[in-house]
Design a protein around this motif. Structure first.
Motif, PDB file in Angstrom:
ATOM      1  N   ASN A 249       0.835  -1.196   0.000  1.00 28.16           N
ATOM      2  CA  ASN A 249       0.000   0.000   0.000  1.00 28.16           C
ATOM      3  C   ASN A 249       0.872   1.250   0.000  1.00 28.16           C
ATOM      4  O   ASN A 249       1.924   1.283   0.653  1.00 28.16           O
ATOM      5  CB  ASN A 249      -0.898   0.034   1.248  1.00 28.16           C
ATOM      6  CG  ASN A 249      -1.898  -1.103   1.277  1.00 28.16           C
ATOM      7  OD1 ASN A 249      -2.888  -1.094   0.570  1.00 28.16           O
ATOM      8  ND2 ASN A 249      -1.623  -2.093   2.123  1.00 28.16           N
ATOM      9  N   SER A 250       0.422   2.259  -0.724  1.00 30.86           N
ATOM     10  CA  SER A 250       1.062   3.580  -0.701  1.00 30.86           C
ATOM     11  C   SER A 250       0.251   4.498   0.195  1.00 30.86           C
ATOM     12  O   SER A 250      -0.985   4.489   0.148  1.00 30.86           O
ATOM     13  CB  SER A 250       1.138   4.160  -2.110  1.00 30.86           C
ATOM     14  OG  SER A 250       2.019   3.412  -2.911  1.00 30.86           O
TER      15      SER A 250
ATOM     16  N   ARG B 247       2.212  21.646  10.290  1.00 37.14           N
ATOM     17  CA  ARG B 247       1.810  20.370   9.691  1.00 37.14           C
ATOM     18  C   ARG B 247       2.880  19.920   8.706  1.00 37.14           C
ATOM     19  O   ARG B 247       3.666  20.739   8.214  1.00 37.14           O
ATOM     20  CB  ARG B 247       0.476  20.496   8.954  1.00 37.14           C
ATOM     21  CG  ARG B 247       0.419  21.653   7.994  1.00 37.14           C
ATOM     22  CD  ARG B 247      -0.638  21.486   6.931  1.00 37.14           C
ATOM     23  NE  ARG B 247      -0.167  20.633   5.841  1.00 37.14           N
ATOM     24  CZ  ARG B 247      -0.858  20.384   4.737  1.00 37.14           C
ATOM     25  NH1 ARG B 247      -2.060  20.898   4.581  1.00 37.14           N
ATOM     26  NH2 ARG B 247      -0.379  19.622   3.787  1.00 37.14           N
ATOM     27  N   VAL B 248       2.898  18.634   8.421  1.00 35.06           N
ATOM     28  CA  VAL B 248       3.842  18.076   7.466  1.00 35.06           C
ATOM     29  C   VAL B 248       3.170  16.885   6.787  1.00 35.06           C
ATOM     30  O   VAL B 248       2.312  16.224   7.375  1.00 35.06           O
ATOM     31  CB  VAL B 248       5.151  17.653   8.168  1.00 35.06           C
ATOM     32  CG1 VAL B 248       4.916  16.458   9.087  1.00 35.06           C
ATOM     33  CG2 VAL B 248       6.247  17.362   7.174  1.00 35.06           C
ATOM     34  N   GLU B 249       3.558  16.624   5.540  1.00 31.62           N
ATOM     35  CA  GLU B 249       2.988  15.501   4.798  1.00 31.62           C
ATOM     36  C   GLU B 249       4.059  14.436   4.589  1.00 31.62           C
ATOM     37  O   GLU B 249       5.168  14.743   4.134  1.00 31.62           O
ATOM     38  CB  GLU B 249       2.448  15.973   3.454  1.00 31.62           C
ATOM     39  CG  GLU B 249       1.762  14.871   2.653  1.00 31.62           C
ATOM     40  CD  GLU B 249       1.155  15.404   1.371  1.00 31.62           C
ATOM     41  OE1 GLU B 249      -0.064  15.693   1.355  1.00 31.62           O
ATOM     42  OE2 GLU B 249       1.906  15.535   0.378  1.00 31.62           O
ATOM     43  N   LEU B 250       3.727  13.203   4.907  1.00 30.04           N
ATOM     44  CA  LEU B 250       4.632  12.076   4.756  1.00 30.04           C
ATOM     45  C   LEU B 250       4.082  11.115   3.706  1.00 30.04           C
ATOM     46  O   LEU B 250       2.899  10.769   3.732  1.00 30.04           O
ATOM     47  CB  LEU B 250       4.798  11.323   6.085  1.00 30.04           C
ATOM     48  CG  LEU B 250       5.151  12.153   7.317  1.00 30.04           C
ATOM     49  CD1 LEU B 250       5.271  11.248   8.541  1.00 30.04           C
ATOM     50  CD2 LEU B 250       6.434  12.947   7.099  1.00 30.04           C
ATOM     51  N   SER B 251       4.943  10.677   2.786  1.00 29.40           N
ATOM     52  CA  SER B 251       4.552   9.719   1.755  1.00 29.40           C
ATOM     53  C   SER B 251       5.497   8.529   1.825  1.00 29.40           C
ATOM     54  O   SER B 251       6.717   8.686   1.905  1.00 29.40           O
ATOM     55  CB  SER B 251       4.621  10.343   0.361  1.00 29.40           C
ATOM     56  OG  SER B 251       3.788  11.487   0.271  1.00 29.40           O
ATOM     57  N   PHE B 252       4.932   7.311   1.772  1.00 29.06           N
ATOM     58  CA  PHE B 252       5.770   6.114   1.844  1.00 29.06           C
ATOM     59  C   PHE B 252       4.975   4.895   1.377  1.00 29.06           C
ATOM     60  O   PHE B 252       3.749   4.934   1.246  1.00 29.06           O
ATOM     61  CB  PHE B 252       6.308   5.886   3.257  1.00 29.06           C
ATOM     62  CG  PHE B 252       5.261   5.876   4.347  1.00 29.06           C
ATOM     63  CD1 PHE B 252       4.689   4.685   4.769  1.00 29.06           C
ATOM     64  CD2 PHE B 252       4.863   7.055   4.956  1.00 29.06           C
ATOM     65  CE1 PHE B 252       3.729   4.663   5.768  1.00 29.06           C
ATOM     66  CE2 PHE B 252       3.900   7.055   5.965  1.00 29.06           C
ATOM     67  CZ  PHE B 252       3.334   5.852   6.372  1.00 29.06           C
ATOM     68  N   PHE B 253       5.698   3.816   1.135  1.00 29.79           N
ATOM     69  CA  PHE B 253       5.113   2.543   0.715  1.00 29.79           C
ATOM     70  C   PHE B 253       5.422   1.497   1.766  1.00 29.79           C
ATOM     71  O   PHE B 253       6.523   1.457   2.324  1.00 29.79           O
ATOM     72  CB  PHE B 253       5.696   2.106  -0.637  1.00 29.79           C
ATOM     73  CG  PHE B 253       5.274   0.726  -1.067  1.00 29.79           C
ATOM     74  CD1 PHE B 253       4.068   0.523  -1.718  1.00 29.79           C
ATOM     75  CD2 PHE B 253       6.084  -0.372  -0.795  1.00 29.79           C
ATOM     76  CE1 PHE B 253       3.675  -0.762  -2.096  1.00 29.79           C
ATOM     77  CE2 PHE B 253       5.700  -1.655  -1.169  1.00 29.79           C
ATOM     78  CZ  PHE B 253       4.484  -1.845  -1.823  1.00 29.79           C
ATOM     79  N   LEU B 254       4.427   0.630   2.042  1.00 30.67           N
ATOM     80  CA  LEU B 254       4.637  -0.477   2.967  1.00 30.67           C
ATOM     81  C   LEU B 254       4.224  -1.788   2.301  1.00 30.67           C
ATOM     82  O   LEU B 254       3.242  -1.822   1.557  1.00 30.67           O
ATOM     83  CB  LEU B 254       3.814  -0.289   4.247  1.00 30.67           C
ATOM     84  CG  LEU B 254       4.209   0.855   5.165  1.00 30.67           C
ATOM     85  CD1 LEU B 254       3.294   0.901   6.369  1.00 30.67           C
ATOM     86  CD2 LEU B 254       5.671   0.735   5.600  1.00 30.67           C
TER      87      LEU B 254
END
Length: 339
Positions: free
Chosen positions: A120-121, A314-321
């Motif tokens: 999932n992203s 605020r901050v935005e985090l993007s990642f894949f698991l």
């Protein structure tokens, strides 16, 4: 631990399932693929509604994994090619803040099945941060991150209800069907209403459910037992930096340092996990393994003033698991490392 906000609004938590499917021409297809976008519905609840609307058995609507109701999620579903495309296009439900609808994706020669996805992203907004966090921990564009691969609380219940899905599963595997149905009623999940309205034998209730729904509860039991094994490994491996916490009634043992987490990985990179299924109305047990630690690269962007919390950031985090790992578990451990 820092008290930043996750999922302050559903749009703060975006999930897209990643699955590679082979597309074929409609003329030779056996199934049609649709992108299901939803908010406020579990996957099982949305699939049940879609099947009812189309007049097909619930089991004929295929999916690869379960997506939380607490966020905005996207995943593929498969529907038999015999269902008119125009009927599927009309699928849209909106009930206040809860909604789902579908978009066309293509055609295939097989139904989607549970476990087929690669992962999932995620795109997550963290709120209520102090300015120093953007100048410190989140000043980097990319963060190499390792975290303990716990099954998170979504595995054990829904928001607003007791997180006791594993207790339902334990009763099922022990053959105590009346206790299993009573505990399911107490969960306050969509399936709880079905269990409460059932007038027959408790055992018959579970076996008339879609098999994917039925298997969820013993899987939750196996997940709970595996979490306990991982917590014991952390205690046996780490010398310091241990943090114990209870979230929604579920106990966790975390570490506040990536190097300590790497030590757990070095000690045991995977632990055995039991699998339960019901064949011919009897429980069948099998064995598998699960990684003790998951690793990802977090991309940091969207640094800005928080529009919901005055004077905060605020901050935005993007990642894949990979499949089976939980973003909320990753974020919870991340919070321990933000000085």
């Amino acid at each position: 631990m820092n008290r930043f906000e996750v999922k302050h609004v559903p749009e703060d938590f975006l999930v897209r399932e990643c699955v590679a499917v082979r597309l074929v021409q409609q003329e030779v297809a056996t199934h049609q693929f649709w992108l299901l976008r939803k908010c406020g519905y579990t996957t099982m609840e949305a699939v049940r509604g879609i099947a009812d609307e189309l007049g097909v058995p619930e089991g004929s609507v295929g999916y690869c994994g379960l997506k939380d109701e607490d966020g905005v999620t996207e995943q593929l579903i498969s529907i038999p090619i015999t269902i008119p495309v125009d009927a599927v296009k009309r699928l849209e439900v909106r009930e206040g803040s809860r909604w789902y609808y579908v978009q066309p994706y293509g055609f295939g020669d097989a139904a989607l099945r549970v476990g087929q996805m690669e992962g999932n992203s995620f795109k997550i907004i963290l709120r209520n941060l102090e300015g120093r966090h953007l100048d410190g921990f989140f000043a980097r564009k990319k963060i190499n991150f390792m975290f303990l691969n716990y099954f998170d609380t979504q595995r054990f219940g829904v928001p607003g209800g007791p997180h006791h899905s594993h207790l339902v599963g334990a009763a099922m595997t022990n053959g105590d069907w009346d206790d299993a149905r009573q505990k399911l009623i107490e969960l306050n999940s969509p399936e709880s209403r079905l269990a409460a309205n059932w007038s027959g034998a408790s055992r018959d209730f579970f076996f008339q459910l879609d098999g994917r729904v039925r298997s969820f509860f013993p899987a939750a039991y196996a997940s709970f037992m595996w979490n306990n094994e991982l917590a014991g490994l952390v205690d046996a491996t780490a010398m310091e930096g241990i943090h114990r916490m209870t979230v929604d009634g579920i106990d966790f043992t975390y570490l506040d340092d990536t190097s300590a987490t790497a030590g757990v990985l070095s000690a045991r990179y995977e632990l055995p996990i039991k699998r339960y299924s019901f064949e011919d109305h009897a429980v069948a047990r099998s064995a598998s393994v699960r990684a003790t630690v998951a690793q990802t690269v977090i991309e940091v962007a969207g640094r800005a003033d928080d529009e919901y919390f005055q004077g905060r950031k605020r901050v935005e985090l993007s990642f894949f698991l990979p499949s089976g790992s939980y973003a909320t578990a990753a974020v919870r451990q991340l919070a321990l490392q933000i000085a």
